[in-house]
Design a protein around this motif. Structure first.
Motif, PDB file in Angstrom:
ATOM      1  N   UNK A  37       0.378  -1.367   0.330  1.00  0.00           N
ATOM      2  CA  UNK A  37       0.057   0.158  -0.190  1.00  0.00           C
ATOM      3  C   UNK A  37       0.637   1.156  -0.027  1.00  0.00           C
ATOM      4  N   UNK A  38      -0.022   2.453  -0.675  1.00  0.00           N
ATOM      5  CA  UNK A  38       1.413   3.452  -0.606  1.00  0.00           C
ATOM      6  C   UNK A  38       0.066   4.591  -0.807  1.00  0.00           C
ATOM      7  N   UNK A  39       0.540   5.862  -1.334  1.00  0.00           N
ATOM      8  CA  UNK A  39      -0.475   7.292  -1.196  1.00  0.00           C
ATOM      9  C   UNK A  39       0.494   8.009  -2.315  1.00  0.00           C
ATOM     10  N   UNK A  40      -0.382   8.208  -2.947  1.00  0.00           N
ATOM     11  CA  UNK A  40      -0.527   9.037  -4.341  1.00  0.00           C
ATOM     12  C   UNK A  40      -1.244  10.584  -3.876  1.00  0.00           C
ATOM     13  N   UNK A  41      -0.063  11.597  -4.144  1.00  0.00           N
ATOM     14  CA  UNK A  41      -0.685  12.556  -4.623  1.00  0.00           C
ATOM     15  C   UNK A  41      -1.811  12.877  -6.503  1.00  0.00           C
ATOM     16  N   UNK A  42      -2.733  13.415  -6.317  1.00  0.00           N
ATOM     17  CA  UNK A  42      -3.670  13.587  -7.613  1.00  0.00           C
ATOM     18  C   UNK A  42      -3.600  15.471  -7.757  1.00  0.00           C
ATOM     19  N   UNK A  49     -11.913  11.583  -8.310  1.00  0.00           N
ATOM     20  CA  UNK A  49     -11.456  10.482  -9.402  1.00  0.00           C
ATOM     21  C   UNK A  49     -12.037   9.089  -8.240  1.00  0.00           C
ATOM     22  N   UNK A  50     -12.239   8.850  -7.388  1.00  0.00           N
ATOM     23  CA  UNK A  50     -12.144   7.862  -7.228  1.00  0.00           C
ATOM     24  C   UNK A  50     -13.620   7.382  -7.577  1.00  0.00           C
ATOM     25  N   UNK A  65      -9.074  11.898   2.209  1.00  0.00           N
ATOM     26  CA  UNK A  65     -10.234  12.594   2.999  1.00  0.00           C
ATOM     27  C   UNK A  65     -11.284  11.640   3.143  1.00  0.00           C
ATOM     28  N   UNK A  66     -11.577  10.863   3.285  1.00  0.00           N
ATOM     29  CA  UNK A  66     -12.290   9.266   4.153  1.00  0.00           C
ATOM     30  C   UNK A  66     -12.105   8.831   4.952  1.00  0.00           C
ATOM     31  N   UNK A  67     -11.090   8.845   4.476  1.00  0.00           N
ATOM     32  CA  UNK A  67     -10.535   8.631   6.317  1.00  0.00           C
ATOM     33  C   UNK A  67     -10.032  10.135   7.626  1.00  0.00           C
ATOM     34  N   UNK A  68      -9.369  11.013   6.631  1.00  0.00           N
ATOM     35  CA  UNK A  68      -8.781  11.687   8.026  1.00  0.00           C
ATOM     36  C   UNK A  68      -9.846  13.626   7.065  1.00  0.00           C
ATOM     37  N   UNK A  69     -10.747  13.745   7.570  1.00  0.00           N
ATOM     38  CA  UNK A  69     -12.006  14.114   6.552  1.00  0.00           C
ATOM     39  C   UNK A  69     -11.643  15.995   7.461  1.00  0.00           C
ATOM     40  N   UNK A  70     -11.177  17.044   6.938  1.00  0.00           N
ATOM     41  CA  UNK A  70     -11.408  18.484   6.821  1.00  0.00           C
ATOM     42  C   UNK A  70      -9.763  18.341   7.189  1.00  0.00           C
ATOM     43  N   UNK A  71      -8.818  17.447   6.736  1.00  0.00           N
ATOM     44  CA  UNK A  71      -7.237  17.101   7.492  1.00  0.00           C
ATOM     45  C   UNK A  71      -6.047  17.779   6.002  1.00  0.00           C
ATOM     46  N   UNK A  72      -7.272  18.452   5.026  1.00  0.00           N
ATOM     47  CA  UNK A  72      -6.418  18.771   4.489  1.00  0.00           C
ATOM     48  C   UNK A  72      -5.863  17.771   2.799  1.00  0.00           C
ATOM     49  N   UNK A  73      -5.959  17.138   3.257  1.00  0.00           N
ATOM     50  CA  UNK A  73      -6.172  15.204   2.263  1.00  0.00           C
ATOM     51  C   UNK A  73      -6.161  14.819   1.188  1.00  0.00           C
ATOM     52  N   UNK A  74      -7.470  16.089   0.988  1.00  0.00           N
ATOM     53  CA  UNK A  74      -8.469  15.836  -0.604  1.00  0.00           C
ATOM     54  C   UNK A  74      -7.791  15.231  -1.612  1.00  0.00           C
TER      55      UNK A  74
END
Length: 101
Positions: A37-42, A49-50, A65-74
């Protein structure tokens, strides 16, 4: 021995996908070390997009953002690639993601 072999396949598949995604304009692979598992910035809204890819039959991952709402990871998507994913699956994902961005 079997679990070790499975882990090696999982990791190799994830590395292959990360390498493929790093060549997509508007995508940045954020992890330099990972298992499967890894994270991408789009470029754009990751959740949209998902959802777009899902409507095309492609499971693109989890928008952070679905795991960390309002955390600025949109703009982040958590991606997994395992032994069940094929070369064709990876190619379709990369093509569809590039089109969605």
């Amino acid at each position: 021995k079997g679990l070790r072999h499975l882990a090696e396949i999982n990791h190799a598949n994830a590395v292959t996908l990360a390498d493929m995604l790093s060549g997509v304009k508007g995508v940045e692979v954020l992890n330099s070390a990972f298992f499967n598992e890894f994270t991408i910035r789009v470029k754009g809204d990751a959740a949209k997009i998902v959802d777009t890819l899902a409507s095309n039959g492609v499971m693109a991952g989890i928008p952070a953002s679905r795991l960390l709402p309002k955390a600025g990871v949109d703009d982040l998507i958590i991606v997994a690639n395992t032994e069940v994913n094929t070369d064709e699956d990876r190619a379709v994902f990369v093509t569809q993601l590039a089109a969605a961005i």
